[in-house]
Design a protein around this motif. Sequence first.
Motif, PDB file in Angstrom:
ATOM      1  N   ALA A  51      41.416  47.565  47.840  1.00 58.77           N
ATOM      2  CA  ALA A  51      41.620  46.837  46.590  1.00 58.77           C
ATOM      3  C   ALA A  51      40.298  46.421  45.950  1.00 58.77           C
ATOM      4  O   ALA A  51      40.184  46.382  44.727  1.00 58.77           O
ATOM      5  N   MET A  52      39.311  46.111  46.748  1.00 57.14           N
ATOM      6  CA  MET A  52      38.044  45.617  46.208  1.00 57.14           C
ATOM      7  C   MET A  52      37.000  46.713  46.023  1.00 57.14           C
ATOM      8  O   MET A  52      35.884  46.440  45.590  1.00 57.14           O
ATOM      9  N   ASP A  53      37.356  47.957  46.300  1.00 58.87           N
ATOM     10  CA  ASP A  53      36.397  49.061  46.332  1.00 58.87           C
ATOM     11  C   ASP A  53      35.701  49.303  44.998  1.00 58.87           C
ATOM     12  O   ASP A  53      34.488  49.437  44.947  1.00 58.87           O
ATOM     13  N   ASN A  54      36.423  49.399  43.915  1.00 58.84           N
ATOM     14  CA  ASN A  54      35.822  49.760  42.622  1.00 58.84           C
ATOM     15  C   ASN A  54      35.780  48.604  41.637  1.00 58.84           C
ATOM     16  O   ASN A  54      35.827  48.819  40.428  1.00 58.84           O
ATOM     17  N   ILE A  55      35.657  47.389  42.118  1.00 60.65           N
ATOM     18  CA  ILE A  55      35.618  46.210  41.251  1.00 60.65           C
ATOM     19  C   ILE A  55      34.171  45.946  40.833  1.00 60.65           C
ATOM     20  O   ILE A  55      33.253  46.024  41.635  1.00 60.65           O
ATOM     21  N   ASN A  56      34.008  45.622  39.553  1.00 57.85           N
ATOM     22  CA  ASN A  56      32.677  45.245  39.064  1.00 57.85           C
ATOM     23  C   ASN A  56      32.223  43.962  39.763  1.00 57.85           C
ATOM     24  O   ASN A  56      33.039  43.074  40.013  1.00 57.85           O
ATOM     25  N   PRO A  57      30.946  43.850  40.068  1.00 56.03           N
ATOM     26  CA  PRO A  57      30.456  42.659  40.775  1.00 56.03           C
ATOM     27  C   PRO A  57      30.814  41.341  40.079  1.00 56.03           C
ATOM     28  O   PRO A  57      31.083  40.342  40.742  1.00 56.03           O
ATOM     29  N   GLN A  58      30.855  41.334  38.733  1.00 59.65           N
ATOM     30  CA  GLN A  58      31.177  40.098  38.024  1.00 59.65           C
ATOM     31  C   GLN A  58      32.654  39.716  38.162  1.00 59.65           C
ATOM     32  O   GLN A  58      33.041  38.592  37.879  1.00 59.65           O
ATOM     33  N   GLU A  59      33.508  40.650  38.559  1.00 61.02           N
ATOM     34  CA  GLU A  59      34.947  40.403  38.624  1.00 61.02           C
ATOM     35  C   GLU A  59      35.475  40.300  40.064  1.00 61.02           C
ATOM     36  O   GLU A  59      36.685  40.240  40.288  1.00 61.02           O
TER      37      GLU A  59
END
Length: 142
Positions: A51-59
């Motif tokens: 779930a967290m693999d392609n999340i932008n660092p700010q999000e």
Amino acid sequence: MIAFGFTVSALGLLIFRQVTTTDFTYMQLLPLLALTGLGNAIINPMINTAAMDNINPQEIGMASGLLNVFRQIGITVGVVILGLSQTNAYETILKTGFSGSSIPKAAATGIQQALIEAGAFSGHAIAWGQQLVKTPYAAKVQ
């Protein structure tokens, strides 16, 4: 790994559904809970990673919060559905279990109502309790 974890967890739950009876003990329950817990231990870290693999660092904070909110909602709804289905099965068994027995109708109705009101775990204590064991129909109730 996620599919394997779901398979292990599902296996534990399916076995649990097939083998639980009114005389099922807590010690018999432990291996099934351990198997289901092992499956969950395999699943949860992998789902978090996916779930967290392609999340932008700010999000990342918002995504992590949403992930946990939906996990908690799923757990809550799942527990409610499981509880309702178990209660329904317990009441159905009690309502049909006394039909055609040699227990007097008034006694059977009273015992059924007491067991339904007590619930599955307390009902178990009633069925094997001192008062009921003294009756001639204790074995049928148990």
